[in-house]
Design an enzyme around this catalytic site. Structure first.
Site, PDB file in Angstrom:
ATOM      1  N   LYS A  20       0.831  -1.209   0.000  1.00  0.00           N
ATOM      2  CA  LYS A  20       0.000   0.000   0.000  1.00  0.00           C
ATOM      3  C   LYS A  20       0.864   1.258   0.000  1.00  0.00           C
ATOM      4  O   LYS A  20       0.640   2.174  -0.792  1.00  0.00           O
ATOM      5  CB  LYS A  20      -0.912  -0.027   1.241  1.00  0.00           C
ATOM      6  CG  LYS A  20      -1.778   1.190   1.412  1.00  0.00           C
ATOM      7  CD  LYS A  20      -3.018   0.878   2.230  1.00  0.00           C
ATOM      8  CE  LYS A  20      -2.764   0.712   3.705  1.00  0.00           C
ATOM      9  NZ  LYS A  20      -2.796   1.977   4.463  1.00  0.00           N
ATOM     10  N   SER A  21       1.871   1.294   0.871  1.00  0.00           N
ATOM     11  CA  SER A  21       2.755   2.469   0.945  1.00  0.00           C
ATOM     12  C   SER A  21       3.394   2.754  -0.403  1.00  0.00           C
ATOM     13  O   SER A  21       3.452   3.896  -0.857  1.00  0.00           O
ATOM     14  CB  SER A  21       3.904   2.210   1.921  1.00  0.00           C
ATOM     15  OG  SER A  21       3.470   2.273   3.226  1.00  0.00           O
ATOM     16  N   ARG A  25       2.865   5.898  -3.108  1.00  0.00           N
ATOM     17  CA  ARG A  25       4.026   6.711  -3.507  1.00  0.00           C
ATOM     18  C   ARG A  25       4.236   6.677  -5.020  1.00  0.00           C
ATOM     19  O   ARG A  25       4.591   7.685  -5.630  1.00  0.00           O
ATOM     20  CB  ARG A  25       5.280   6.213  -2.784  1.00  0.00           C
ATOM     21  CG  ARG A  25       5.321   6.641  -1.324  1.00  0.00           C
ATOM     22  CD  ARG A  25       6.304   5.787  -0.557  1.00  0.00           C
ATOM     23  NE  ARG A  25       6.566   6.267   0.790  1.00  0.00           N
ATOM     24  CZ  ARG A  25       5.756   6.112   1.832  1.00  0.00           C
ATOM     25  NH1 ARG A  25       4.586   5.520   1.671  1.00  0.00           N
ATOM     26  NH2 ARG A  25       6.105   6.552   3.036  1.00  0.00           N
ATOM     27  N   GLY A  93      -4.035   8.067   5.856  1.00  0.00           N
ATOM     28  CA  GLY A  93      -3.086   9.022   6.429  1.00  0.00           C
ATOM     29  C   GLY A  93      -1.936   9.264   5.471  1.00  0.00           C
ATOM     30  O   GLY A  93      -1.434  10.385   5.336  1.00  0.00           O
ATOM     31  N   SER A 165       8.288   9.100  11.830  1.00  0.00           N
ATOM     32  CA  SER A 165       7.135   8.925  10.937  1.00  0.00           C
ATOM     33  C   SER A 165       7.539   9.074   9.476  1.00  0.00           C
ATOM     34  O   SER A 165       8.024  10.125   9.055  1.00  0.00           O
ATOM     35  CB  SER A 165       6.060   9.960  11.281  1.00  0.00           C
ATOM     36  OG  SER A 165       5.127  10.046  10.221  1.00  0.00           O
ATOM     37  N   ASP A 317       2.951  -1.256  12.054  1.00  0.00           N
ATOM     38  CA  ASP A 317       1.593  -1.683  11.691  1.00  0.00           C
ATOM     39  C   ASP A 317       1.330  -3.150  12.044  1.00  0.00           C
ATOM     40  O   ASP A 317       0.226  -3.650  11.840  1.00  0.00           O
ATOM     41  CB  ASP A 317       1.351  -1.470  10.187  1.00  0.00           C
ATOM     42  CG  ASP A 317       1.299   0.011   9.837  1.00  0.00           C
ATOM     43  OD1 ASP A 317       1.054   0.836  10.738  1.00  0.00           O
ATOM     44  OD2 ASP A 317       1.514   0.359   8.657  1.00  0.00           O
ATOM     45  N   LYS A 344      -2.984   5.847  14.911  1.00  0.00           N
ATOM     46  CA  LYS A 344      -3.275   5.214  13.621  1.00  0.00           C
ATOM     47  C   LYS A 344      -4.768   5.309  13.294  1.00  0.00           C
ATOM     48  O   LYS A 344      -5.476   6.095  13.889  1.00  0.00           O
ATOM     49  CB  LYS A 344      -2.799   3.762  13.645  1.00  0.00           C
ATOM     50  CG  LYS A 344      -1.301   3.631  13.898  1.00  0.00           C
ATOM     51  CD  LYS A 344      -0.498   4.224  12.772  1.00  0.00           C
ATOM     52  CE  LYS A 344       0.980   4.256  13.108  1.00  0.00           C
ATOM     53  NZ  LYS A 344       1.757   5.035  12.145  1.00  0.00           N
ATOM     54  N   ARG A 348      -5.024   2.038  18.393  1.00  0.00           N
ATOM     55  CA  ARG A 348      -4.724   0.603  18.354  1.00  0.00           C
ATOM     56  C   ARG A 348      -4.118   0.054  19.637  1.00  0.00           C
ATOM     57  O   ARG A 348      -4.322  -1.126  19.948  1.00  0.00           O
ATOM     58  CB  ARG A 348      -3.795   0.306  17.174  1.00  0.00           C
ATOM     59  CG  ARG A 348      -4.515   0.387  15.839  1.00  0.00           C
ATOM     60  CD  ARG A 348      -3.596  -0.013  14.708  1.00  0.00           C
ATOM     61  NE  ARG A 348      -4.302   0.087  13.436  1.00  0.00           N
ATOM     62  CZ  ARG A 348      -3.693   0.226  12.261  1.00  0.00           C
ATOM     63  NH1 ARG A 348      -2.376   0.271  12.204  1.00  0.00           N
ATOM     64  NH2 ARG A 348      -4.393   0.294  11.156  1.00  0.00           N
TER      65      ARG A 348
END
Ligand code: S3P
Length: 443
Positions: A20-21, A25, A93, A165, A317, A344, A348
């Site tokens: 996903k990241s 990108r 996010g 982050s 995660d 998150k 969580r």
């Protein structure tokens, strides 16, 4: 969905959803390249589809042909932004924070909103550095909705990114692309996909390791050409199948083509320290990323861990599912400084403590540290219902894996949340032999 039976033993080879990241990108960087980029294996999850919709709103066209996405960029700051543009980042996010970095030169105000979960998250972490670049941002309580208007007079900054982050770091990198001069980030290490992708385009970005800090230098205003990218498998999606296999009886799995980049492989390091014997084979480099097959076997005896916080970023995660392993391990596992988990898609860390107590595990919590008293004999027989108010995908996945490995009768709500990151999750569980009832049903 309803799960009433543990999964039987399995011995299978699977592929999980792609990263996903990296998918997000690749879209955002393609929107800034000169020419048409070609992206294959793009994850077709909601967060990623929202990224495509967002660049489209900003004047970048794309099409899909034979499973490949073609995205036509017009170089840096090549968006065509209309008056009164509103973009919707949905649940993501990553999209929300990274796109702000690309709007720093916008001539018109762009308004950004998101869903209920994203609207309770903190944006001061990106608003503060962007204001230092000279960008104008309006928001109430540093949360969405946000209004951003860019400036021609951007100035490069030197910024200490101390949260660890990748979203903050990447937002600053993207803003630096549009800013004349050299931006410097002293960054607490976090996933480095943005840096690797830019390096693979020969973009002038340099990373120096200085003790516990990555010092990143980005020269602005250097155009880069369109590119091809093949997105690898997502270790965050693989993590649920790794743990499913470990905690099931006499089972084996091979998960093919997963990104095992060192900034993401914390789950393998942690579980192997707990005695898991996970193997990573057939490693290949692809544009700076390490891609490999992951081999996992079920294991009878798992040890507790005193988890060094150096793994916090590379497993951020995955802690939810790692805690489930700790619940079945022999002894007391200790995890510390996990405050970021509460920032998150949902809180969580709070939810993990509740979840573990719900399944009868003793948990001690001191601020952002938790001790989990494992019970290797744990088997459940009661009824459980998981509400998941903020529709957090990873809470949904965790609940399914707990139901399939520990027993009990489970009603798990918000099946749709899987679409955020891993739409094929339930399909793969079924392929492995899980019995899942899709219809609403009383338990
Ligand atoms: C992400 C970075 C991490 C992670 C998130 C995706 C990214 O967040 O939790 O799921 O793609 O950069 P932070 O960077 O805020 O820690």
């Amino acid at each position: 969905i309803v799960i009433k039976k543990k999964i039987k033993s399995f011995d299978k080879k699977i592929k999980v959803g792609t990263d996903k990241s990296i998918s997000i990108r690749s879209i955002l960087l393609a929107s800034q390249a000169v020419g048409t980029s070609k992206i294959s294996n793009l994850l077709e999850s909601e967060d990623v589809l929202n990224s495509l919709k967002t660049i489209k709103k900003l004047g970048i066209n794309y099409k899909k042909k034979n499973k490949i996405y073609y995205i036509k960029g017009f170089g840096l700051n090549g968006f065509d932004i209309k008056k009164n543009t509103t973009i919707n980042a949905g649940n993501s996010g990553t999209l929300a924070r990274l796109i702000l970095g690309l709007l720093v030169k916008s001539k018109f105000i762009v308004k950004m909103k998101g869903d209920k979960s994203l609207s309770r998250r903190d944006f001061s972490r990106v608003i503060n550095p962007l204001r230092l670049f000279g960008v104008n941002i309006k928001s109430k309580n540093n949360s969405l909705p946000i209004e951003i208007i860019g400036t021609k007079f951007l100035r490069p900054i030197t910024y200490n990114e101390s949260i660890g982050s990748a979203q903050v770091k990447s937002c600053i990198i993207l803003s630096a692309l549009n800013t004349a001069g050299t931006t410097i980030i002293n960054s607490k290490p976090s996933r480095n996909h943005t840096e690797l992708m830019l390096k693979s385009f020969n973009y002038p970005i340099k990373v120096q390791k200085k003790g516990q800090i990555d010092k990143i230098f980005i020269d602005g205003l250097k155009q880069f050409k369109s590119f091809e990218y093949k997105v690898p498998g997502d270790i965050s999606s693989a993590s649920f199948f790794i743990v499913l296999t470990l905690l099931s009886k006499k089972s084996k799995i091979i998960i093919e083509g997963v990104n095992v980049n060192k900034s993401r492989d914390g789950i393998i390091q942690i579980l192997n320290r707990m005695g898991a014997k996970i193997k990573v084979k057939n490693k290949k480099f692809y544009k700076g990323e390490e891609v490999a097959d992951i081999y996992v076997k079920s294991i009878k005896k798992l040890n507790s861990i005193n988890c060094p916080s150096k793994f916090n970023s590379s497993a951020i995660d995955e802690f939810l599912i790692i805690f489930l392993v700790a619940a079945k391990a022999n002894g007391v596992s200790k995890f510390k400084d996990l405050g970021e988990m509460n920032k998150k898609e949902s809180k969580r860390l709070d939810l993990a403590v509740k979840f573990l107590r719900l399944i009868g595990i003793k948990v001690e919590r001191f601020r952002n540290n938790i001790n989990i008293h494992g019970n290797p004999e744990i088997t459940l027989s009661k009824n459980f219902e998981i509400m998941n108010h903020l529709k957090d995908h990873r809470i949904f996945f965790l609940s399914c894996i707990a139901a399939l490995t520990l027993g009990g009768k489970w009603k798990i709500n918000e099946k749709k949340s899987a679409n955020t990151s891993f739409p094929d999750f339930l399909k793969i569980l079924k392929f492995l032999g899980a019995t899942i009832n899709w219809k609403e049903e009383r338990i």
